[in-house]
Design an enzyme around this catalytic site. Structure first.
Site, PDB file in Angstrom:
ATOM      1  N   THR A 132     -13.092  -1.661  -6.751  1.00 33.37           N
ATOM      2  CA  THR A 132     -12.137  -0.637  -7.163  1.00 33.37           C
ATOM      3  C   THR A 132     -12.577   0.086  -8.431  1.00 33.37           C
ATOM      4  O   THR A 132     -13.331  -0.467  -9.242  1.00 33.37           O
ATOM      5  CB  THR A 132     -10.769  -1.315  -7.409  1.00 33.37           C
ATOM      6  OG1 THR A 132      -9.896  -0.393  -8.038  1.00 33.37           O
ATOM      7  CG2 THR A 132     -10.888  -2.528  -8.316  1.00 33.37           C
ATOM      8  N   ASP A 133     -12.044   1.286  -8.623  1.00 33.71           N
ATOM      9  CA  ASP A 133     -12.305   2.017  -9.874  1.00 33.71           C
ATOM     10  C   ASP A 133     -11.566   1.387 -11.054  1.00 33.71           C
ATOM     11  O   ASP A 133     -11.875   1.680 -12.218  1.00 33.71           O
ATOM     12  CB  ASP A 133     -11.915   3.496  -9.738  1.00 33.71           C
ATOM     13  CG  ASP A 133     -10.446   3.744  -9.394  1.00 33.71           C
ATOM     14  OD1 ASP A 133      -9.692   2.770  -9.205  1.00 33.71           O
ATOM     15  OD2 ASP A 133     -10.053   4.927  -9.311  1.00 33.71           O
TER      16      ASP A 133
HETATM   17  P1  NAD Z   1      -4.536  -5.258   1.223  1.00 35.80           P
HETATM   18  O1  NAD Z   1      -3.774  -6.063   0.236  1.00 35.80           O
HETATM   19  O2  NAD Z   1      -3.809  -4.283   2.072  1.00 35.80           O
HETATM   20  O3  NAD Z   1      -5.328  -6.239   2.238  1.00 35.80           O
HETATM   21  C1  NAD Z   1      -5.994  -7.389   1.800  1.00 35.80           C
HETATM   22  C2  NAD Z   1      -6.258  -8.265   3.015  1.00 35.80           C
HETATM   23  O4  NAD Z   1      -6.974  -9.410   2.574  1.00 35.80           O
HETATM   24  C3  NAD Z   1      -4.986  -8.767   3.705  1.00 35.80           C
HETATM   25  O5  NAD Z   1      -5.103  -8.619   5.106  1.00 35.80           O
HETATM   26  C4  NAD Z   1      -4.912 -10.234   3.322  1.00 35.80           C
HETATM   27  O6  NAD Z   1      -4.292 -11.037   4.314  1.00 35.80           O
HETATM   28  C5  NAD Z   1      -6.388 -10.564   3.160  1.00 35.80           C
HETATM   29  N1  NAD Z   1      -6.613 -11.700   2.256  1.00 35.80           N
HETATM   30  C6  NAD Z   1      -6.054 -11.936   1.042  1.00 35.80           C
HETATM   31  N2  NAD Z   1      -6.520 -13.075   0.520  1.00 35.80           N
HETATM   32  C7  NAD Z   1      -7.414 -13.585   1.414  1.00 35.80           C
HETATM   33  C8  NAD Z   1      -8.238 -14.737   1.442  1.00 35.80           C
HETATM   34  N3  NAD Z   1      -8.232 -15.616   0.435  1.00 35.80           N
HETATM   35  N4  NAD Z   1      -9.040 -14.929   2.503  1.00 35.80           N
HETATM   36  C9  NAD Z   1      -9.049 -14.056   3.556  1.00 35.80           C
HETATM   37  N5  NAD Z   1      -8.271 -12.965   3.588  1.00 35.80           N
HETATM   38  C10 NAD Z   1      -7.473 -12.710   2.517  1.00 35.80           C
HETATM   39  O7  NAD Z   1      -5.700  -4.563   0.396  1.00 35.80           O
HETATM   40  P2  NAD Z   1      -6.432  -3.163   0.656  1.00 35.80           P
HETATM   41  O8  NAD Z   1      -5.671  -2.094  -0.026  1.00 35.80           O
HETATM   42  O9  NAD Z   1      -6.746  -3.060   2.081  1.00 35.80           O
HETATM   43  O10 NAD Z   1      -7.766  -3.400  -0.175  1.00 35.80           O
HETATM   44  C11 NAD Z   1      -8.925  -3.958   0.448  1.00 35.80           C
HETATM   45  C12 NAD Z   1     -10.022  -4.081  -0.596  1.00 35.80           C
HETATM   46  O11 NAD Z   1     -10.301  -2.797  -1.147  1.00 35.80           O
HETATM   47  C13 NAD Z   1      -9.633  -4.959  -1.787  1.00 35.80           C
HETATM   48  O12 NAD Z   1     -10.761  -5.699  -2.162  1.00 35.80           O
HETATM   49  C14 NAD Z   1      -9.239  -3.975  -2.880  1.00 35.80           C
HETATM   50  O13 NAD Z   1      -9.504  -4.513  -4.144  1.00 35.80           O
HETATM   51  C15 NAD Z   1     -10.173  -2.823  -2.561  1.00 35.80           C
HETATM   52  N6  NAD Z   1      -9.699  -1.477  -2.945  1.00 35.80           N
HETATM   53  C16 NAD Z   1      -8.450  -1.056  -2.597  1.00 35.80           C
HETATM   54  C17 NAD Z   1      -8.071   0.253  -2.916  1.00 35.80           C
HETATM   55  C18 NAD Z   1      -6.723   0.801  -2.519  1.00 35.80           C
HETATM   56  O14 NAD Z   1      -6.372   1.896  -2.951  1.00 35.80           O
HETATM   57  N7  NAD Z   1      -5.937   0.106  -1.715  1.00 35.80           N
HETATM   58  C19 NAD Z   1      -8.951   1.094  -3.600  1.00 35.80           C
HETATM   59  C20 NAD Z   1     -10.219   0.602  -3.950  1.00 35.80           C
HETATM   60  C21 NAD Z   1     -10.591  -0.682  -3.602  1.00 35.80           C
HETATM   61  O1  DAU Z   2      -7.450   2.672  -8.072  1.00 31.79           O
HETATM   62  C1  DAU Z   2      -7.643   1.833  -6.961  1.00 31.79           C
HETATM   63  C2  DAU Z   2      -6.477   0.876  -6.850  1.00 31.79           C
HETATM   64  O2  DAU Z   2      -5.378   1.619  -6.330  1.00 31.79           O
HETATM   65  C3  DAU Z   2      -6.773  -0.327  -5.956  1.00 31.79           C
HETATM   66  O3  DAU Z   2      -7.789  -1.080  -6.531  1.00 31.79           O
HETATM   67  C4  DAU Z   2      -5.511  -1.189  -5.787  1.00 31.79           C
HETATM   68  O4  DAU Z   2      -5.774  -2.237  -4.881  1.00 31.79           O
HETATM   69  C5  DAU Z   2      -4.423  -0.318  -5.236  1.00 31.79           C
HETATM   70  O5  DAU Z   2      -3.221  -1.055  -5.125  1.00 31.79           O
HETATM   71  C6  DAU Z   2      -4.193   0.889  -6.139  1.00 31.79           C
HETATM   72  O6  DAU Z   2      -3.663   0.466  -7.421  1.00 31.79           O
HETATM   73  P1  DAU Z   2      -2.540   1.307  -8.179  1.00 31.79           P
HETATM   74  O7  DAU Z   2      -1.860   0.441  -9.160  1.00 31.79           O
HETATM   75  O8  DAU Z   2      -3.083   2.595  -8.686  1.00 31.79           O
HETATM   76  O9  DAU Z   2      -1.599   1.637  -6.912  1.00 31.79           O
HETATM   77  P2  DAU Z   2      -0.021   1.686  -6.750  1.00 31.79           P
HETATM   78  O10 DAU Z   2       0.236   2.333  -5.425  1.00 31.79           O
HETATM   79  O11 DAU Z   2       0.619   0.373  -7.028  1.00 31.79           O
HETATM   80  O12 DAU Z   2       0.417   2.706  -7.878  1.00 31.79           O
HETATM   81  C7  DAU Z   2      -0.088   4.011  -7.937  1.00 31.79           C
HETATM   82  C8  DAU Z   2       0.515   4.678  -9.158  1.00 31.79           C
HETATM   83  O13 DAU Z   2       1.918   4.870  -8.924  1.00 31.79           O
HETATM   84  C9  DAU Z   2       0.399   3.833 -10.411  1.00 31.79           C
HETATM   85  O14 DAU Z   2       0.173   4.695 -11.526  1.00 31.79           O
HETATM   86  C10 DAU Z   2       1.771   3.174 -10.537  1.00 31.79           C
HETATM   87  C11 DAU Z   2       2.702   4.195  -9.907  1.00 31.79           C
HETATM   88  N1  DAU Z   2       3.904   3.644  -9.231  1.00 31.79           N
HETATM   89  C12 DAU Z   2       3.704   2.659  -8.295  1.00 31.79           C
HETATM   90  C13 DAU Z   2       4.780   2.102  -7.647  1.00 31.79           C
HETATM   91  C14 DAU Z   2       4.589   1.004  -6.641  1.00 31.79           C
HETATM   92  C15 DAU Z   2       5.151   4.136  -9.512  1.00 31.79           C
HETATM   93  O15 DAU Z   2       5.317   5.067 -10.342  1.00 31.79           O
HETATM   94  N2  DAU Z   2       6.234   3.593  -8.869  1.00 31.79           N
HETATM   95  C16 DAU Z   2       6.096   2.576  -7.965  1.00 31.79           C
HETATM   96  O16 DAU Z   2       7.135   2.102  -7.431  1.00 31.79           O
END
Ligand code: NAD
Ligand code: DAU
Length: 351
Positions: A132-133
């Site tokens: 992640t960033d």
């Molecule tokens: P998510 O929480 O939706 O999914 C995570 C998955 O991992 C789930 O299916 C969960 O069951 C599984 N998991 C958790 N612990 C585990 C374990 N110990 N063993 C096996 N499986 C396990 O997350 P996501 O948003 O899909 O993110 C996926 C990856 O991308 C993460 O590594 C996250 O850090 C990274 N990432 C996410 C974002 C974002 O915006 N969502 C951005 C950049 C990077």
């Molecule tokens: O930047 C990449 C990351 O983006 C990933 O590594 C994480 O896994 C992913 O969850 C996400 O993190 P954020 O904290 O940025 O995502 P989130 O959707 O929780 O929040 C996005 C922004 O919105 C953050 O500034 C917090 C704000 N927010 C979030 C929620 C849930 C609100 O203002 N209200 C809310 O209820």
């Protein structure tokens, strides 16, 4: 054959679905099915012999070793993680367990597997770590976007645990010669996003007539990328990334949170207007800020664009329209993920 971890989560499942839509190379999908993992997302693969789903933990050494030996993957892609910043603030233990210790155990299994491969298979093997960033910390308003050279300054338990995992991956390359690749991506959005994160939470709450909780002043900036563009970047890095390198992934879409929420409201006003004719924006409510809330993230993705020729296919405007339309068309998926555990989290966190 590739082995994907966390392939029942938001990004992992999108990756698996896209992978099998584009190629016939089978996928072993290892996922613990935490609250964030959802088999329903993979329902279209239920009878597909190219997809082997295994419920289990990346930290389960016996299981991971067995899967590697049995399936002989040419690559392991590690999406599995605890991923929600707010949950990491309430309870950091699971984040250390999976993101740090789990990654460590997975790396050890892969190291052993890789060492025993025949030379050609060893040469071709890749371990791709999805990160992640947030590991870079927060940016001042006018500061240049994060490049791969930016120093690590994680500020939440979540980002600290991801930073630790990135360091382990790097060390396993430098010390043991494991052929690793790391991607650091900005905020994703799109189909199958669990409604604890900003965009799906706003859609679900808006339609449910509930408040739209914006933290603090709503002027925190995130850099948004459509999930399928993240998946295409990962495929490209897997295919052609230089070993030991990290690649930032982002769509040059910096937006303050309040603008995201207003955009979601405007799209819902257009696609599914409120019965009373008022805008969903009337439901916006400013709430207490997230502790240690990073003010701004921005990704400089030029290395990936320059070296590997990757470009996102969606603009924010096209991607967010598709996303809102997807949530409107998939009310059953949304209803089914809003289990008792989900409702408990929402009532505890937004009390
Ligand atoms: P998510 O929480 O939706 O999914 C995570 C998955 O991992 C789930 O299916 C969960 O069951 C599984 N998991 C958790 N612990 C585990 C374990 N110990 N063993 C096996 N499986 C396990 O997350 P996501 O948003 O899909 O993110 C996926 C990856 O991308 C993460 O590594 C996250 O850090 C990274 N990432 C996410 C974002 C974002 O915006 N969502 C951005 C950049 C990077
Ligand atoms: O930047 C990449 C990351 O983006 C990933 O590594 C994480 O896994 C992913 O969850 C996400 O993190 P954020 O904290 O940025 O995502 P989130 O959707 O929780 O929040 C996005 C922004 O919105 C953050 O500034 C917090 C704000 N927010 C979030 C929620 C849930 C609100 O203002 N209200 C809310 O209820």
């Amino acid at each position: 054959m590739i082995l994907v971890t966390g392939g029942a989560g938001f990004i992992g499942a999108n990756f698996v679905l896209d992978w099998l839509a584009l190629s016939d190379e089978p996928v072993v999908n290892l996922d613990k099915l935490t609250y964030a993992g959802n088999r329903e997302t993979l329902a279209t693969l239920e009878a597909d012999r190219r997809h082997i789903f295994v419920q289990g933990d990346i930290g389960d050494v016996d299981l991971v070793q067995r899967l590697l030996l049995e399936h002989q993957p040419r690559a392991v892609l590690n999406f599995a993680a605890e991923s929600h910043v707010d949950r990491s603030i309430h309870g950091p233990g699971d984040f250390i367990q999976t993101n740090v210790l789990g990654t460590f155990r997975l790396l050890e299994c892969v190291r052993k597997y890789h060492a025993d491969l025949a030379p050609a298979a060893q040469q071709a093997f890749r371990f791709l770590h999805v990160s992640t960033d947030e590991v870079y910390g927060t940016l001042a308003p006018e500061a240049a976007a994060f490049t791969e050279e930016h120093r690590y300054e994680p500020n939440s338990p979540y980002s600290a645990s991801k930073a630790a995992s990135d360091h382990l991956v790097r060390a396993w390359h430098h010390t043991y010669g494991l052929p690793v690749l790391t991607t650091n991506c900005s905020n994703n959005y799109g189909p199958y996003h669990f409604p604890e994160k900003l965009i799906p939470l706003m859609i679900v709450n808006a339609l449910g007539g509930k408040p739209l909780p914006v933290y603090g002043d709503g002027m925190q900036v995130r850099d948004w990328l459509y999930v399928k563009d993240h998946c295409s970047a990962i495929r490209r890095v897997l295919e052609a990334g230089r070993l030991g390198e990290t690649y930032n992934v982002g769509g040059w879409n910096e937006k303050p949170n309040i603008e995201i929420v207003r955009t979601v409201c405007a799209l819902l006003d257009e696609l599914q207007p409120r019965p009373d004719g008022q805008s969903y924006a009337g439901q916006i409510t400013y709430v207490k800020d997230r502790p240690g809330h990073d003010r701004r993230y921005a990704i400089d993705a030029r290395k990936l664009e320059r070296e590997l020729g990757w470009k996102p296919a969606e603009t924010f405007e096209s991607g967010i329209r598709k996303t809102v339309a997807w949530y409107l068309a998939n009310a059953t998926w949304v209803k089914n993920v809003q289990s008792g555990a989900y409702r408990d989290w929402v009532s505890r966190h937004y009390q």
